[in-house]
Design a protein around this motif. Structure first.
Motif, PDB file in Angstrom:
ATOM      1  N   SER A 237       0.895  -1.319   0.031  1.00 36.93           N
ATOM      2  CA  SER A 237       0.033   0.022   0.008  1.00 36.93           C
ATOM      3  C   SER A 237       0.887   1.243   0.032  1.00 36.93           C
ATOM      4  O   SER A 237       1.691   1.566   0.944  1.00 36.93           O
ATOM      5  CB  SER A 237      -0.834   0.011   1.282  1.00 36.93           C
ATOM      6  N   PRO A 238       0.903   2.014  -1.043  1.00 33.51           N
ATOM      7  CA  PRO A 238       0.004   2.008  -2.397  1.00 33.51           C
ATOM      8  C   PRO A 238       0.307   0.567  -2.983  1.00 33.51           C
ATOM      9  O   PRO A 238       1.332   0.028  -2.998  1.00 33.51           O
ATOM     10  CB  PRO A 238       0.283   2.962  -3.122  1.00 33.51           C
ATOM     11  N   ALA A 239      -0.522   0.117  -3.926  1.00 36.42           N
ATOM     12  CA  ALA A 239      -0.271  -1.082  -4.610  1.00 36.42           C
ATOM     13  C   ALA A 239       0.518  -0.934  -5.622  1.00 36.42           C
ATOM     14  O   ALA A 239       1.042   0.011  -6.135  1.00 36.42           O
ATOM     15  CB  ALA A 239      -1.935  -1.510  -5.126  1.00 36.42           C
ATOM     16  N   MET A 240       1.075  -2.062  -5.979  1.00 32.99           N
ATOM     17  CA  MET A 240       2.123  -2.186  -7.148  1.00 32.99           C
ATOM     18  C   MET A 240       1.416  -1.553  -8.361  1.00 32.99           C
ATOM     19  O   MET A 240       0.192  -1.804  -8.658  1.00 32.99           O
ATOM     20  CB  MET A 240       2.568  -3.684  -7.332  1.00 32.99           C
ATOM     21  N   GLU A 282       7.674   3.009  -4.660  1.00 37.28           N
ATOM     22  CA  GLU A 282       8.840   3.616  -4.135  1.00 37.28           C
ATOM     23  C   GLU A 282       9.909   3.509  -4.965  1.00 37.28           C
ATOM     24  O   GLU A 282      11.214   3.878  -4.730  1.00 37.28           O
ATOM     25  CB  GLU A 282       9.259   2.799  -2.675  1.00 37.28           C
ATOM     26  N   HIS A 283      10.029   2.695  -6.121  1.00 41.12           N
ATOM     27  CA  HIS A 283      11.109   2.802  -7.122  1.00 41.12           C
ATOM     28  C   HIS A 283      10.828   3.615  -8.345  1.00 41.12           C
ATOM     29  O   HIS A 283      11.547   3.772  -9.212  1.00 41.12           O
ATOM     30  CB  HIS A 283      11.097   1.336  -7.574  1.00 41.12           C
ATOM     31  N   ARG A 350       6.132   6.851  -5.039  1.00 39.86           N
ATOM     32  CA  ARG A 350       6.032   7.438  -3.669  1.00 39.86           C
ATOM     33  C   ARG A 350       7.607   8.026  -3.610  1.00 39.86           C
ATOM     34  O   ARG A 350       8.379   7.515  -3.778  1.00 39.86           O
ATOM     35  CB  ARG A 350       6.191   6.235  -2.692  1.00 39.86           C
ATOM     36  N   LEU A 351       7.346   9.569  -3.373  1.00 34.86           N
ATOM     37  CA  LEU A 351       8.660  10.180  -3.500  1.00 34.86           C
ATOM     38  C   LEU A 351       9.115  10.647  -2.107  1.00 34.86           C
ATOM     39  O   LEU A 351       8.299  10.681  -1.324  1.00 34.86           O
ATOM     40  CB  LEU A 351       8.278  11.324  -4.496  1.00 34.86           C
ATOM     41  N   LYS A 364      10.020  15.389 -13.905  1.00 31.23           N
ATOM     42  CA  LYS A 364      10.938  14.527 -14.612  1.00 31.23           C
ATOM     43  C   LYS A 364      11.533  13.656 -13.549  1.00 31.23           C
ATOM     44  O   LYS A 364      11.799  13.681 -12.456  1.00 31.23           O
ATOM     45  CB  LYS A 364      12.382  15.752 -14.995  1.00 31.23           C
ATOM     46  N   LEU A 365      11.129  12.318 -13.929  1.00 31.01           N
ATOM     47  CA  LEU A 365      11.227  11.177 -12.902  1.00 31.01           C
ATOM     48  C   LEU A 365      12.070  10.161 -13.641  1.00 31.01           C
ATOM     49  O   LEU A 365      12.401  10.165 -14.702  1.00 31.01           O
ATOM     50  CB  LEU A 365       9.691  10.569 -12.779  1.00 31.01           C
ATOM     51  N   VAL A 366      12.632   9.247 -12.637  1.00 25.46           N
ATOM     52  CA  VAL A 366      13.395   8.065 -13.078  1.00 25.46           C
ATOM     53  C   VAL A 366      12.719   6.787 -12.243  1.00 25.46           C
ATOM     54  O   VAL A 366      12.114   6.973 -11.340  1.00 25.46           O
ATOM     55  CB  VAL A 366      14.854   8.359 -12.728  1.00 25.46           C
ATOM     56  N   VAL A 367      13.109   5.713 -12.781  1.00 28.11           N
ATOM     57  CA  VAL A 367      12.572   4.480 -12.316  1.00 28.11           C
ATOM     58  C   VAL A 367      13.917   3.634 -12.198  1.00 28.11           C
ATOM     59  O   VAL A 367      14.647   3.476 -13.171  1.00 28.11           O
ATOM     60  CB  VAL A 367      11.514   3.940 -13.136  1.00 28.11           C
ATOM     61  N   ASP A 368      13.835   2.883 -10.951  1.00 26.85           N
ATOM     62  CA  ASP A 368      14.990   1.799 -10.815  1.00 26.85           C
ATOM     63  C   ASP A 368      14.356   0.621 -11.586  1.00 26.85           C
ATOM     64  O   ASP A 368      13.750  -0.382 -11.137  1.00 26.85           O
ATOM     65  CB  ASP A 368      14.909   1.642  -9.222  1.00 26.85           C
TER      66      ASP A 368
END
Length: 394
Positions: A237-240, A282-283, A350-351, A364-368
């Protein structure tokens, strides 16, 4: 205390409906096991079969070293705590807690000793001479738990015992319950539909769906290594987030970025007709955040921002084909109570708590990419995982 083993247990009703299907689960001596899932998934039916309140159609149920299929509830030496407190309104706390011992003709001195010991454990020493009407909801629930504790059973069975409490009291009582179980070290089977309760209380968690066990493991195993789309979407939570994807050699194309894949994963993705990628909120991070060098970058218009104090939750949409899988449709109906909407794919991120993002900003976002989880859309299974090993057998 005792180990509980369900060995290929099935509950079949007269009309042929199977409430629980071929359930195999081993609950260790002293373990706190959570059965979790949406309404109608079979978790309460499984608990009632352990208690002897539901007849087992097939399979064997072991408590300790004996098969108890044919034993009456009173012969199984278990204690249940229900959603309803079920306290006698005309009796004091002392009398409510000691009633079962009185019926069992336990000597008065021993009865008093057990009741007062349970009251100390539960912080009810000052309320023993009060009646239920003069107690708060949390205190009433503790009395119900005390009534079970005084029996010193081999196992506790709890069926959504906190669902009648308000949110704040539920959190407080949940913490008390976790401490209590750790102190008593009594085998406990706890049923809930609340995945937050499951993640915070259990030594291990068994996720059920439509009468079948989907996966069993520690809370972190379920969170980081879900066996299928249902578990991945239910836990957290929050969900995937789930997005459509296309494997293409050493990259996977997502609606907003291309994610690199190593040789081992590349071989696993070969032959998958329809691919879904899962990303935990969170990723995602804003570009330039510490530790995000080299992460794939994209831009997105923010639809909504929730500043929670400890974190910032941002919502946005990305293009691409609508993600579709039977398990996700079922999850949406059973958990969210509605069909999945069409259109763009909605994403939750989730920032950091000090994020300055606001609604309608272009972020401007990034993802792991190393944390992406890959699923076969047709089967729902996580790719590269032996799902049989994730389900406990007796």
């Amino acid at each position: 205390m005792a180990r509980i083993v369900l060995d290929n247990v099935t509950k079949r009703y007269p009309d042929g409906t199977e409430g629980v299907k071929d359930l195999s689960l081993q609950i260790e001596d002293g373990e706190f096991m959570i059965l979790v899932g949406p309404s109608g998934c079979g978790k309460s039916t499984a608990l009632r079969m352990i208690a002897g309140l539901e007849e087992i159609s097939e399979g064997d149920l072991w408590i300790g070293d004996e098969i108890v299929n044919d034993l009456d509830p009173g012969e199984r030496d278990i204690a249940m705590v229900f959603q309803s407190y079920a306290l006698y309104p005309h009796m004091t706390v002392r009398d409510n807690m000691g009633f079962s011992l009185k019926l069992a003709k336990v000597p008065k001195e021993e009865l008093t000793k057990r009741v007062e010991e349970a009251a100390r454990i539960l912080g009810l020493q000052d309320h023993l001479d009060r009646k239920p009407a003069n107690l708060s909801g949390g205190q009433r629930q503790r009395v119900a738990m005390g009534r079970a504790i005084v029996r010193k059973p081999r196992a506790f069975l709890m069926d959504e015992p906190l669902s009648n409490l308000d949110a704040k009291l539920r959190v407080q009582t949940r913490a008390e319950l976790a401490r209590l179980q750790a102190r008593l070290s009594t085998t406990t089977v706890y049923v809930t539909h609340d995945q937050t309760e499951a993640m915070t209380l259990g030594d291990r968690v068994a996720v059920m769906r439509a009468g079948e066990l989907q996966q069993v493991g520690t809370p972190m195993e379920l969170y980081h290594e879900p066996a299928n789309l249902f578990v991945a979407g239910f836990i957290g939570s929050p969900a995937m987030n789930f997005l459509p994807a296309q494997a293409d050699g050493d990259v996977v194309h997502l609606p907003m970025v291309d994610a690199p894949v190593d040789e081992q994963l590349r071989s696993r993705l070969e032959g998958v007709a329809r691919l879904i990628v899962g990303i935990r909120p969170e990723h995602f991070q804003e570009r330039g955040a510490p530790g995000t060098d080299g992460w794939p970058t994209f831009e997105a218009e923010i639809d909504l921002v929730e500043s929670m104090g400890s974190e910032t939750v941002a919502y946005f949409s990305v293009g691409g084909d609508e993600v579709h899988a039977d398990l996700l449709e079922e999850l949406s109906r059973e958990v969210e109570g509605n069909e999945r909407d069409g259109g763009d794919n909605r994403v939750t991120a989730r920032l950091e708590p000090d994020s300055a993002l606001r609604r309608r900003d272009t972020a401007k976002l990034v993802v792991d990419a190393s944390k992406l989880v890959y699923f076969d859309a047709d089967s729902g299974a996580r790719i590269g995982v032996d799902t049989a090993s994730a389900v406990a057998t007796a």
